[in-house]
Design a protein around this motif. Structure first.
Motif, PDB file in Angstrom:
ATOM      1  N   UNK A 238       0.836  -1.207   0.000  1.00 20.20           N
ATOM      2  CA  UNK A 238       0.000   0.000   0.000  1.00 20.20           C
ATOM      3  C   UNK A 238       0.872   1.259   0.000  1.00 20.20           C
ATOM      4  N   UNK A 315     -10.968  26.294  13.077  1.00 18.27           N
ATOM      5  CA  UNK A 315     -10.847  24.835  12.924  1.00 18.27           C
ATOM      6  C   UNK A 315      -9.466  24.483  12.396  1.00 18.27           C
ATOM      7  N   UNK A 424      -7.603  15.600   5.372  1.00 12.57           N
ATOM      8  CA  UNK A 424      -8.963  16.127   5.518  1.00 12.57           C
ATOM      9  C   UNK A 424      -8.999  17.645   5.347  1.00 12.57           C
ATOM     10  N   UNK A 428     -10.269  16.795  -1.491  1.00 18.36           N
ATOM     11  CA  UNK A 428      -9.949  16.133  -2.762  1.00 18.36           C
ATOM     12  C   UNK A 428      -9.597  17.111  -3.872  1.00 18.36           C
ATOM     13  N   UNK A 441      -0.112   9.286   3.976  1.00 22.39           N
ATOM     14  CA  UNK A 441      -1.127   8.562   4.760  1.00 22.39           C
ATOM     15  C   UNK A 441      -1.002   7.057   4.531  1.00 22.39           C
TER      16      UNK A 441
ATOM     17  N   UNK B 324      -8.435   2.719   1.848  1.00 24.81           N
ATOM     18  CA  UNK B 324      -8.339   3.850   0.906  1.00 24.81           C
ATOM     19  C   UNK B 324      -9.733   4.301   0.478  1.00 24.81           C
ATOM     20  N   UNK B 327     -11.428   6.226   3.218  1.00 27.89           N
ATOM     21  CA  UNK B 327     -10.882   7.581   3.394  1.00 27.89           C
ATOM     22  C   UNK B 327     -11.494   8.538   2.377  1.00 27.89           C
ATOM     23  N   UNK B 328     -11.706   8.051   1.157  1.00 25.48           N
ATOM     24  CA  UNK B 328     -12.305   8.923   0.148  1.00 25.48           C
ATOM     25  C   UNK B 328     -13.765   9.243   0.489  1.00 25.48           C
ATOM     26  N   UNK B 330     -14.757   9.741   3.391  1.00 20.57           N
ATOM     27  CA  UNK B 330     -14.669  10.799   4.407  1.00 20.57           C
ATOM     28  C   UNK B 330     -14.465  12.173   3.751  1.00 20.57           C
ATOM     29  N   UNK B 331     -13.886  12.166   2.552  1.00 19.15           N
ATOM     30  CA  UNK B 331     -13.543  13.436   1.899  1.00 19.15           C
ATOM     31  C   UNK B 331     -14.559  13.863   0.851  1.00 19.15           C
ATOM     32  N   UNK B 335     -14.837  17.327   2.721  1.00 17.41           N
ATOM     33  CA  UNK B 335     -14.229  16.748   3.926  1.00 17.41           C
ATOM     34  C   UNK B 335     -15.167  16.918   5.122  1.00 17.41           C
ATOM     35  N   UNK B 336     -15.051  16.011   6.051  1.00 13.87           N
ATOM     36  CA  UNK B 336     -16.000  16.027   7.170  1.00 13.87           C
ATOM     37  C   UNK B 336     -15.931  17.292   8.013  1.00 13.87           C
ATOM     38  N   UNK B 337     -14.771  17.943   8.055  1.00 10.15           N
ATOM     39  CA  UNK B 337     -14.746  19.174   8.872  1.00 10.15           C
ATOM     40  C   UNK B 337     -15.636  20.240   8.245  1.00 10.15           C
TER      41      UNK B 337
END
Lengths: 515, 359
Positions: A238, A315, A424, A428, A441, B324, B327-328, B330-331, B335-337
């Motif tokens: 990975x 934040x 985060x 993206x 990561x 993986x 995680x995507x 989550x984004x 993104x969650x924030x």
């Protein structure tokens, strides 16, 4: 790219470095860190993504140019003892280098880290093991055609359990070494061996009696050009892809007696010592990964148009502060564990006058047959072990192992949290920085797994610190003198003998005099 | 629009479960490797079941699953592969915002994708042409058409056919997760577009543009939940089979604690409910569920890799892929924030606590 230049020197950050023992030259450590940083900035960081992509497509692909470049910066001889032509570093030097390289690319860094791990059984076995291969490695670095080392412990049916003496006793060991005239023949398979497909020399741990692995666990030095050695599958990982992890097969590979590292049957204790030494650098690997993510996200927030205004958000500020906090704590932990190992677990032996004196003996003299013969003898190996018992204790090494395990486990968790949080923050849509953070990561996850899972490491913390156990971390004393007719003493007998000052044959200086 | 009965929905969900197990899971590695042929092959199977148009009525070739049915279905598909489940979600969300006459031009089996408005993305529409750039459009590469949600105070969307002049898509080769929904960056320079009207029932569109983001969030939550289920099932099986220290590793608290935490997270999954018409999810509920489910999926998949140890870190086992993909989730779509921010913006003073499962 934002790089977090240190505002304080290592001496200011870690006063214990300067205070304890005095063996460690802090200015030399600063210079080493600067050298590692230069190598990382010039050679590692610019190639990190490209090498990750290429090795993702072809796991067997390996970049020897980078290894050569690392050799030019001395990255391959950090833990090779000075008498063998290296820098003479221990856990602290290895850790400081790892943080710098991993902030740029953990996969590339681990090529050098796995090399150091392969060296460590030889280093810890004492001066009797320093000439020969270690000198050859140091020479190969100087010549510009570097050779690599690896350490093979994990097996297909035994991962975490070969890194813990209690689990080892019940582990499903399939490899073994069979006694033959003049040495051993090794058979079996080792798995997930970092640098395994590119190493010239491999230190391998296996049992001479698979029914009693804990009692017969032994370290061998294997030349990968030997008949019967083969590289199997190179794993598609990975992350940390630049450093190949390979399956190795041994089919009756002959290893002569002189390539037993330490003594036959001492492997379980040697493994504990190796882990006490190698886990702080793994904590540093994780810290470097976290720092790399932090530097990248900070750079993006400060410089990228798409991130405009985000630095004003609480934040984001809180997230960055949390990262800084976690990295700071992880660094403190690995430095503390490194210093503990270097000063308390091994430092006494390394700074012993006899060992230092050996460094002043010209290599040409050490290479002469009688000296070389004595250095390779059982008496020299016994002397090295006796020296360890004289300068440290199993309790001190157990405590050191626990601190090392703490640094490793906490570091791995920090690396996962910081890289995840950085990813985060950017999301993206962030462009190239996203790919770098995603890579970090992916890389980070392995730090929670290798060198024993974090769960196992925390159990070591319990045993060493909470429960204050003493693990068999030192090979037992086996003093032989005329009065015993060659019969081995028990550990307790030998310790008493040592304390009485009668063990003249079991010390480097005494033994050297006799030869 | 008449909805399917609960029995009919359950049947379709069972079919999706079987499809995920039999067809998708064995192809997950190939989908992850980015194979377009295998994606087309899977899409053909899904379209054959009508899962590409699950929210549309029969007149438009749909199967009228409704939002709850769609979410249950993509959760099952995600157990097989998260990326392909995301393709189904994006296609349904896109087609459901189109008007009847627009749908008439969409051939059966076409794969469309909805592109949500992203922070920092500026798209401008003038005289039926779209300008701007989207840095990351999930599922856009190889799609037959895209519906762009436009940011701004008034919800609006524009549909662009993949071959439209002025649209340039470039595949995102660095995409780490949900790779069966291949992402691309989209450059729009006077690209021909038509407004996607949205509005429940209005002009034939099944889903209002205003409720499309909530659909994406709820769908992403369902996918994350499916991924977490797969991670738990695989880790549990491995923990019973793998021996360490003479016993199965599930006998070690260090391992069973992780598995227990995974089981608890799965049990806390709230079923997502929709409006009486079955076509819209309440915005705050979708945000809550998306945040909770995707955080849980990241935690569970990371633990699953840990249970597998070094083996789980290797690409061939398919375990690290779950991490993986989670995680995507989550984004995406944000993104969650940022989802947390969005949630608090929707909560004026005096409002009672958001319920993940409205009564």
């Amino acid at each position: 790219m934002t790089s977090i230049a240190p505002e304080r020197s290592l001496r200011e950050q870690f006063p214990r470095l300067a205070r304890r023992g005095g063996r460690l030259d802090v200015r030399e450590l600063e210079r080493l860190r600067a050298r590692a940083r230069r190598f990382a900035e010039v050679h590692v960081r610019p190639r990190a993504l490209e090498i990750d992509r290429r090795t993702g497509e072809d796991p067997g692909w390996f970049d020897w140019d980078l290894v050569r470049a690392g050799g030019e910066h001395g990255m391959l001889s950090v833990v090779i003892p000075k008498p063998a032509g290296g820098m003479g570093g221990l856990a602290t030097q290895a850790a400081v280098v790892m943080e710098e390289l991993c902030a740029a690319c953990p996969g590339i860094a681990v090529i050098f880290g796995a090399h150091a791990l392969g060296i460590s059984p030889l280093l810890l076995a004492g001066p009797s093991q320093w000439d020969g291969v270690l000198a050859e490695l140091a020479g190969s670095e100087r010549s510009g055609e570097p050779l690599l080392m690896a350490c093979a412990i994990t097996e297909p049916e035994a991962g975490t359990d070969v890194e813990d003496p209690e689990l080892l006793a019940r582990a499903r060991i399939t490899s073994h070494a069979r006694r033959v005239p003049g040495g051993f023949r090794l058979s079996g398979t080792k798995r997930f061996i970092s640098n395994g497909s590119v190493a010239r020399w491999i230190t391998i741990m296996t049992a001479t009696d698979p029914r009693r692995p804990a009692q017969t666990w032994t370290c061998f030095l294997v030349d990968t050009r030997s008949e019967g050695f083969a590289v199997g599958r190179v794993e598609h990982k990975m992350g940390q892809r630049a450093c190949p992890a390979a399956e190795l097969t041994f089919d009756e590979v002959f290893v002569p007696d002189e390539r037993i590292v330490g003594r036959d049957g001492d492997g379980a204790a040697a493994t504990m010592m190796v882990l006490a030494c190698s886990r702080p650098p793994v904590g540093a690997i994780a810290t470097g990964i976290a720092r790399g993510a932090y530097e990248r996200v900070l750079g993006w927030l400060e410089e990228d148009r798409a991130a405009r205004g985000l630095l004003g958000r609480q934040h984001v500020q809180l997230a960055l502060a949390g990262m800084e906090e976690e990295i700071h704590l992880a660094r403190q932990l690995y430095m503390d564990a490194s210093i503990e190992f270097d000063h308390t677990a091994l430092g006494g032996a390394m700074s012993h006058p006899a060992v230092r004196a050996l460094g002043h003996v010209p290599a040409s003299v050490r290479g002469r047959a009688p000296v070389r013969g004595w250095l390779a003898s059982d008496r020299a190996r016994d002397a090295a072990i006796a020296l360890l018992h004289r300068t440290t204790s199993e309790r001190a090494v157990t405590r050191s192992l626990a601190l090392s395990s703490m640094a490793k486990a906490r570091g791995g968790d920090v690396a996962m949290r910081v890289t995840g949080a950085a990813l985060e923050l950017v999301g993206l849509h962030a462009g190239p920085v996203r790919a770098e953070l995603e890579k970090l990561w992916r890389d980070a996850k392995l730090t929670q797994i290798y060198e024993g899972t974090n769960q196992l490491n925390r159990l070591e913390v319990y045993r060493g610190l909470c429960h204050r156990e003493t693990i068999g971390c030192l090979p037992p004393l086996r003093a032989i003198h005329p009065g015993t007719g060659g019969k081995a003493h028990t550990n307790t007998d030998a310790r008493a003998h040592l304390e009485a000052g009668a063990l003249s044959c079991a010390s480097v200086s005494g033994g050297g005099g006799e030869s | 629009m008449s909805m399917l009965t609960a029995t009919e929905r359950a049947e379709i969900t069972a079919v999706a479960r079987e499809l995920a197990h039999r067809e998708l899971a064995p192809r997950a590695a190939a989908l992850d490797a980015g194979g377009q042929d295998v994606l087309a092959e899977c899409w053909h199977l899904l379209a054959g079941l009508g899962l590409d148009r699950a929210l549309l009525d029969e007149e438009h070739g749909g199967s009228r699953l409704g939002v709850p049915g769609l979410l249950a279905t993509i959760e099952e598909l995600a157990v097989g592969d998260g990326g392909i489940a995301m393709c189904v979600l994006l296609c349904n969300a896109a087609l459901a915002t189109l008007a009847g006459e627009q749908l008439a031009d969409v051939p059966a089996g076409a794969r469309w994708a909805l592109v949500p408005a992203a922070p920092g993305t500026e798209l401008a529409i003038a005289d039926g042409q779209l300008d701007g750039r989207v840095a990351f459009a999930l599922g856009a590469h190889g799609a037959d058409g895209l519906v762009f949600l436009l940011g701004g105070p008034e919800p609006a969307a524009s549909a662009v056919a993949a071959g439209a002049a002025g649209l340039r898509l470039e595949r995102d080769l660095a995409q780490m997760g949900l790779r069966a929904a291949p992402a691309a960056s989209a450059e729009l320079a006077g690209a021909d577009c038509t407004p996607a009207p949205g509005g429940s029932g209005a002009q034939g569109a099944a889903v209002s543009v205003a409720s499309a983001p909530a659909l994406l969030r709820a769908g992403t939550a369902a996918i994350a939940h499916g991924i977490a289920r797969r991670a738990y099932e695989a880790a549990l099986e491995y923990a019973h089979a793998r021996q360490q220290g003479g016993v199965a590793i599930i006998e070690h608290d260090a391992v069973s604690d992780m598995l227990s935490a995974m089981a608890v997270r799965l049990a806390c999954w709230p079923q997502i409910t929709a409006d009486p018409a079955g076509l819209a999810v309440e915005e705050a509920q979708a945000l809550v569920v998306k945040i909770a489910a995707t955080d849980a999926a990241v935690a569970s998949t990371t633990d699953a890799v840990q249970v597998f140890g070094g083996t789980g870190y290797m690409v061939g086992t398919g375990i690290e892929k779950l991490m993986r993909d989670a995680k995507y989730c989550q984004l995406f779509p944000e993104p969650n924030w940022l989802a947390h921010n969005e949630l608090m913006r929707s909560q004026p003073a005096g409002r009672t606590a958001v319920k993940a499962r409205p009564t």
